[in-house]
Design a protein around this motif. Structure first.
Motif, short mmCIF file in Angstrom:
data_model
loop_
_atom_site.label_atom_id
_atom_site.label_comp_id
_atom_site.label_asym_id
_atom_site.label_seq_id
_atom_site.Cartn_x
_atom_site.Cartn_y
_atom_site.Cartn_z
N GLN A 240 -7.79 15.89 -6.58
CA GLN A 240 -8.07 15.41 -7.93
C GLN A 240 -8.72 14.02 -7.88
OE1 GLN A 240 -7.87 17.15 -10.67
NE2 GLN A 240 -8.54 15.47 -12.00
N CYS A 241 -8.31 13.22 -6.91
CA CYS A 241 -8.94 11.90 -6.72
C CYS A 241 -10.42 12.06 -6.38
CB CYS A 241 -8.23 11.12 -5.62
SG CYS A 241 -6.57 10.59 -6.07
N ILE A 242 -10.72 13.09 -5.58
CA ILE A 242 -12.12 13.34 -5.22
C ILE A 242 -12.89 13.83 -6.43
CG2 ILE A 242 -13.64 14.78 -3.79
CD1 ILE A 242 -11.35 14.84 -1.71
N LYS A 243 -12.29 14.75 -7.20
CA LYS A 243 -12.97 15.29 -8.39
C LYS A 243 -13.25 14.21 -9.43
CE LYS A 243 -11.62 19.26 -10.07
NZ LYS A 243 -10.74 20.36 -10.56
N THR A 244 -12.38 13.21 -9.48
CA THR A 244 -12.57 12.13 -10.46
C THR A 244 -13.29 10.93 -9.84
OG1 THR A 244 -10.32 11.36 -9.94
CG2 THR A 244 -10.58 12.80 -11.85
N ASN A 245 -13.89 11.17 -8.65
CA ASN A 245 -14.75 10.17 -7.99
C ASN A 245 -14.00 8.88 -7.61
OD1 ASN A 245 -16.87 11.99 -8.48
ND2 ASN A 245 -17.26 11.09 -10.49
N LYS A 246 -12.74 9.05 -7.21
CA LYS A 246 -11.99 7.90 -6.70
C LYS A 246 -12.10 7.88 -5.18
CE LYS A 246 -8.68 7.98 -10.55
NZ LYS A 246 -7.26 8.19 -10.95
N PHE A 247 -13.19 7.25 -4.71
CA PHE A 247 -13.51 7.28 -3.28
C PHE A 247 -13.18 5.94 -2.61
CE2 PHE A 247 -16.79 10.10 -5.26
CZ PHE A 247 -16.28 11.31 -4.79
N ASN A 248 -12.92 6.02 -1.33
CA ASN A 248 -12.81 4.83 -0.47
C ASN A 248 -13.78 5.03 0.69
OD1 ASN A 248 -10.65 3.29 -1.70
ND2 ASN A 248 -9.30 4.96 -1.11
N PHE A 249 -14.94 4.39 0.59
CA PHE A 249 -15.96 4.56 1.64
C PHE A 249 -15.66 3.60 2.78
CE2 PHE A 249 -18.16 5.53 -2.43
CZ PHE A 249 -18.28 6.90 -2.23
N VAL A 250 -15.09 4.17 3.85
CA VAL A 250 -14.59 3.35 4.94
C VAL A 250 -15.22 3.79 6.26
CG1 VAL A 250 -12.53 2.54 6.13
CG2 VAL A 250 -12.41 3.12 3.71
N CYS A 251 -15.59 2.81 7.08
CA CYS A 251 -16.13 3.06 8.41
C CYS A 251 -15.22 2.38 9.43
CB CYS A 251 -17.55 2.51 8.50
SG CYS A 251 -18.43 3.02 9.97
N TYR A 252 -14.94 3.04 10.55
CA TYR A 252 -14.04 2.52 11.56
C TYR A 252 -14.80 2.25 12.85
CZ TYR A 252 -10.43 4.11 8.34
OH TYR A 252 -9.65 4.30 7.22
N SER A 253 -14.60 1.08 13.44
CA SER A 253 -15.30 0.72 14.67
C SER A 253 -14.34 0.04 15.64
CB SER A 253 -16.48 -0.21 14.36
OG SER A 253 -16.03 -1.34 13.63
N ASP A 254 -14.71 0.06 16.94
CA ASP A 254 -13.84 -0.55 17.95
C ASP A 254 -14.15 -2.04 18.06
OD1 ASP A 254 -16.21 -0.74 19.35
OD2 ASP A 254 -15.76 0.90 20.71
N LEU A 255 -13.54 -2.69 19.06
CA LEU A 255 -13.69 -4.14 19.22
C LEU A 255 -15.12 -4.55 19.54
CD1 LEU A 255 -10.41 -4.90 21.22
CD2 LEU A 255 -10.85 -5.30 18.79
N ASN A 256 -15.90 -3.60 20.10
CA ASN A 256 -17.30 -3.88 20.42
C ASN A 256 -18.25 -3.49 19.28
OD1 ASN A 256 -16.69 -4.80 23.07
ND2 ASN A 256 -16.51 -2.67 23.75
N ASN A 257 -17.65 -3.24 18.10
CA ASN A 257 -18.42 -2.84 16.91
C ASN A 257 -19.13 -1.50 17.08
OD1 ASN A 257 -17.78 -5.09 15.29
ND2 ASN A 257 -19.33 -6.33 16.32
N TYR A 258 -18.63 -0.68 18.01
CA TYR A 258 -19.17 0.66 18.16
C TYR A 258 -18.49 1.57 17.14
CZ TYR A 258 -20.75 5.01 20.30
OH TYR A 258 -21.34 6.23 20.51
N VAL A 259 -19.29 2.17 16.25
CA VAL A 259 -18.75 2.95 15.15
C VAL A 259 -18.11 4.24 15.65
CG1 VAL A 259 -19.28 4.05 12.95
CG2 VAL A 259 -20.48 1.98 13.61
N LYS A 260 -16.88 4.50 15.21
CA LYS A 260 -16.14 5.66 15.69
C LYS A 260 -16.04 6.77 14.65
CE LYS A 260 -15.03 4.24 19.83
NZ LYS A 260 -15.49 4.94 21.04
N ASP A 261 -15.83 6.41 13.38
CA ASP A 261 -15.64 7.45 12.36
C ASP A 261 -15.85 6.86 10.98
OD1 ASP A 261 -15.10 10.00 11.43
OD2 ASP A 261 -13.35 10.23 12.72
N PHE A 262 -15.95 7.75 9.99
CA PHE A 262 -16.14 7.31 8.60
C PHE A 262 -15.68 8.43 7.68
CE2 PHE A 262 -19.90 9.80 9.46
CZ PHE A 262 -20.13 10.47 8.27
N HIS A 263 -15.46 8.09 6.39
CA HIS A 263 -15.22 9.10 5.37
C HIS A 263 -15.15 8.43 4.01
CE1 HIS A 263 -14.14 13.04 3.82
NE2 HIS A 263 -14.38 13.51 5.03
N CYS A 264 -15.12 9.31 2.98
CA CYS A 264 -14.97 8.78 1.62
C CYS A 264 -13.50 8.72 1.23
CB CYS A 264 -15.75 9.65 0.63
SG CYS A 264 -15.19 11.36 0.56
#
Length: 581
Positions: A240-264
């Motif tokens: 329901q949070c997705i249907k009502t556009n309640k998103f958290n756009f988050v990106c995860y990276s390690d200590l060397n700023n190498y991007v590991k994952d993301f999602h809304c």
């Protein structure tokens, strides 16, 4: 992770709020599987990137400009014919799957309104972009043509009816009820596990399924007949949070700023393992995630032939070095043949034809020992003496020539490794093309005559401004290195290069006062544009340009220098603020 249906839903929501009602201004196809639409309207201009890359397919708003081919591909020409000046009227997603359609309203040749749909399939190596005429569902063209030899289920090429990919039988996470949920679990014997939600719902990736599983176990929920209603309520609350556009756009990276994952959706399962960066837009999140990966992948493919050529020549040179070293090892015995010749000359009166050996005093030895020397019984004493001198002279010549060839081959290896470093550090197709030109000039590639219309503008060395205002120039290949050091720089300018490591020449323009901070920044850039870009405490030599010279006959980029100083620095990618555009 791959872009899943739920994240695609968040992108479509952004696009609906941004580009619906706007008009297509320009259409380009910078890559064979990628199109870029310039869209005007709502008092702003946006660029929509649609990629059918096998590795990184996606759709997003972008701020990055790409160089276009001199001759647009056929698919680009088709899109321009039907979509230039058209109005975007709708964007739809199919059942939360990785498939969407963008509808364009335009006027045909007879003045009637026509609607065309651009269908984007974001499905890994099966990704595609297809333009169809909506009134009869006929394909105008596809960025990838699919014949019956490739896919027996459906074909994709101009003039035939478009057929959608096989429909998923999973539940739509944004449109399901309790009975459907319970029946699907029962009929498909779904076990409660990390990937169970990916098996139940369309558009749920394995990573998102793990997140939902992690949250459900923390909530003491269990996928069983007794608690399935609790699990249903838990899932409908999240969806329901997705249907009502309640998103958290988050990106995860390690200590060397190498991007590991993301999602809304915030991936709490990763919060203690990686650093978190929050974005306002899903488009710019995935641009951050995919851009460098996609760019490196394409540059690697573009330079694959060059790298193969360099590695082939390096293998040849390394084999030659082994042979030359064996020859030099063999030549170490030349002194023994010279000694035998001199001892036989001194004792020639004691030797007769037919003797197979002779024992003589070695007066060169401090111990005055006797040694036995083999003789050819068919030769005279004088001929035996000359035979040993010939062997000595032959090995002496072989040693001299082997040392000359070894020096030449080691210089060639050094040059080829520098070219390989330049290829690995290349950041655009133009840089790859200039390295190709360099290899043509040095004879490693055959020259191919191009038509006058295919002439490309020569790229320039990188130009940075230090925090103190000094100008820093960096060569992107060996031809640019030579230009910067031998032609562009003044004698009082500062020249920099990694110590005994292949890399770019760096020039700091000396206007009378170069600060220590500028030296550090330039050294960091020199380390970054070298083979040691992933190392720490890289030694950087620097001196005035007047102390640098190019040996006669040396290959591009090869110089010698003296009276230098050395600074140790960690490589750091130059900040965008330093780049002078």
């Amino acid at each position: 992770m791959a872009l899943d249906g739920v994240f695609l839903y968040s992108i479509i929501n952004e696009l609906k709020n941004t580009i619906i009602g706007c008009k297509v201004d320009k259409i380009n196809q910078p890559e064979k599987d990628e199109i870029l639409l310039n869209i005007r309207g709502n008092r702003c201009t946006n660029k929509l990137l649609i990629s059918a890359s096998s590795n990184y397919p996606r759709i997003q708003l972008t701020k990055i400009s790409k160089q276009n081919p001199l001759k647009p591909p056929l698919f680009c020409m088709i899109l321009r014919k039907y979509l230039n000046g058209s109005k975007i009227i709708d964007i739809r997603q199919l059942n939360c799957d990785r498939l969407l359609s963008i509808d364009f309203q335009t006027v045909d040749e007879l003045g009637f309104d026509s609607i065309y749909s651009l269908i984007i399939e974001i499905m890994g190596r099966h990704s595609n972009i297809t333009l169809i005429r909506q009134r009869d569902n006929i394909i105008m063209d596809s960025v990838k043509h699919i014949s019956s030899d490739i896919n027996t289920y459906r074909k994709l090429y101009p003039g035939i009816e478009y057929v959608f990919p096989p429909e998923s039988h999973k539940l739509n996470p944004l449109d399901f009820n309790f009975d459907e949920f319970k029946s699907f679990i029962s009929e498909n014997s779904i076990d409660f596990s990390e990937i169970c939600f990916a098996k139940i719902f369309t558009g749920i990736s394995k990573q998102l399924s793990k997140e939902l599983f992690y949250r459900s176990t923390n909530s003491k929920l269990d996928l069983s007949c007794d608690n399935i209603k609790n699990l249903y309520d838990y899932l409908t609350e999240i969806f329901q949070c997705i249907k009502t556009n309640k998103f958290n756009f988050v990106c995860y990276s390690d200590l060397n700023n190498y991007v590991k994952d993301f999602h809304c959706i915030e991936l709490t399962i990763l919060k203690d393992m990686f650093n978190k960066t929050v974005y306002d837009s899903p488009s710019y999140l995935i641009e951050h995630y995919y851009y460098q990966k996609d760019k490196n992948d394409r540059l690697k493919n573009r330079s694959a032939d060059l790298q193969k050529l360099i590695h082939t020549n390096l293998d040849r040179c390394n084999k030659k070095v082994k042979i030359l070293n064996k020859t030099l090892q063999k030549c170490k015995s030349k002194g023994e043949y010279k000694l035998f010749g001199e001892l036989l000359t001194a004792n020639i009166y004691n030797i007769k034809k037919g003797d197979t050996k002779t024992k003589v005093l070695n007066y060169y030895s401090s111990e005055s020992e006797y040694i036995t020397i083999k003789l050819d019984e068919n030769k005279t004493p004088s001929e035996n003496v000359q035979n040993y001198y010939k062997k000595y002279n032959k090995l002496k010549t072989s040693e001299r020539m082997a040392n000359i060839q070894l020096e030449i081959t080691e210089k060639e290896i050094s040059y080829l490794e520098s070219v390989l470093t330049n290829i690995e550090n290349a950041e655009s197709y133009d840089e790859i093309d200039e390295i190709k030109k360099e290899l043509i000039e040095t004879g490693y590639l055959k020259f191919k005559k191009h038509s006058k219309g295919n002439k490309k503008k020569k790229s320039q060395p990188l130009h940075f401004i230090s925090s103190d205002g000094s100008h820093i120039y960096v060569g992107k290949n060996n031809l640019q290195n030579d230009f910067l050091t031998l032609k562009f720089a003044r004698k009082s300018d500062i020249w920099m290069h990694t110590k005994n490591i292949h890399g770019s020449h760096v020039i700091i323009k000396n206007d009378g006062n170069i600060s220590g901070k500028t030296l550090e920044e330039a050294a960091s850039i020199a380390a970054y544009y070298s083979k040691a870009k992933n190392s720490t405490k890289v030694p950087i030599d620097y001196t005035e340009v007047k102390n640098v010279r190019k040996p006669s006959g040396a290959k591009p980029g090869m110089v010698i220098y003296y009276t230098n100083k050395t600074i140790y620095i960690d490589p750091k990618k130059p900040e965008l603020e330093m780049l002078l555009k």
